[in-house]
Motif scaffolding. Sequence first.
Motif, PDB file in Angstrom:
ATOM      1  N   ALA A   1       0.806  -1.227   0.000  1.00  0.00           N
ATOM      2  CA  ALA A   1       0.000   0.000   0.000  1.00  0.00           C
ATOM      3  C   ALA A   1       0.836   1.273   0.000  1.00  0.00           C
ATOM      4  O   ALA A   1       0.339   2.339   0.311  1.00  0.00           O
ATOM      5  CB  ALA A   1      -0.967   0.012   1.176  1.00  0.00           C
TER       6      ALA A   1
ATOM      7  N   ASP B   1       3.216   4.433  -1.569  1.00  0.00           N
ATOM      8  CA  ASP B   1       3.570   5.263  -2.716  1.00  0.00           C
ATOM      9  C   ASP B   1       5.040   5.611  -2.537  1.00  0.00           C
ATOM     10  O   ASP B   1       5.539   5.629  -1.414  1.00  0.00           O
ATOM     11  CB  ASP B   1       2.761   6.560  -2.735  1.00  0.00           C
TER      12      ASP B   1
ATOM     13  N   ASP C   1       1.855   0.800  -4.645  1.00  0.00           N
ATOM     14  CA  ASP C   1       0.713   1.569  -5.140  1.00  0.00           C
ATOM     15  C   ASP C   1       1.220   2.551  -6.201  1.00  0.00           C
ATOM     16  O   ASP C   1       1.796   2.151  -7.184  1.00  0.00           O
ATOM     17  CB  ASP C   1       0.013   2.262  -3.969  1.00  0.00           C
ATOM     18  N   ASP C   2       1.047   3.850  -5.996  1.00  0.00           N
ATOM     19  CA  ASP C   2       1.413   4.862  -6.989  1.00  0.00           C
ATOM     20  C   ASP C   2       2.847   5.348  -6.794  1.00  0.00           C
ATOM     21  O   ASP C   2       3.356   5.380  -5.677  1.00  0.00           O
ATOM     22  CB  ASP C   2       0.466   6.062  -6.881  1.00  0.00           C
TER      23      ASP C   2
ATOM     24  N   SER D   1       0.725   0.662  -9.325  1.00  0.00           N
ATOM     25  CA  SER D   1      -0.512   1.242  -9.842  1.00  0.00           C
ATOM     26  C   SER D   1      -0.117   2.358 -10.809  1.00  0.00           C
ATOM     27  O   SER D   1       0.684   2.140 -11.701  1.00  0.00           O
ATOM     28  CB  SER D   1      -1.391   1.746  -8.700  1.00  0.00           C
TER      29      SER D   1
END
Length: 184
Positions: free
Chosen positions: A27, A29, A50-51, A76
């Motif tokens: 989870a 970034d 994630d990002d 992501s």
Amino acid sequence: WIGYNAARNDNPTGANRPIFDANSVAASDVAKVDTGFNLFYNIIFQNAADDGISDESSFASDGSAFYNCRITSNGSDGVVDAEYYNFVNCEIDNNSSRAYANNSSGRIPVFINCYIHNNTGVGIQCASASELIIINTVSESNGNHGFAVGGGANNHHIKAIGCIAYNNTGASTNGFDLTGTAGQ
């Protein structure tokens, strides 16, 4: 935020830039930007679960810029919800969704001399009632459109000069996608 530069006798290009690596932590970034007007030079943002870069700031404090940065191999989107961000001489590649995505209206990203490639989703995607400015930017070999703005009948615009979109595949193979009836 400045990576290596000529004053240190370093060559801040390609893989020789300093790396912000999220090491695929669940989870995570690589960077959550929660204040506006940051300038990032010569940095690689990679391996987030994630990002790569997520904008966490309020509308009034946005507006960061990236120069000679690479955003790569994130779980992501490469960059998400970045309002009024500028990307110059950047590479955004191999992310597991879109290279750049905003999910709200009114956000105007600018891409100049960038290379967007090999992302699983759209190269650059902006929500409805948005504007996208792209100059001398290539978007190729992405899993969907090269450049996409809009949805529905909202106002949205792409201002493109000297750009190339090719070899974008998947369900939609358009190079440039302007969806809706009020687009220009």
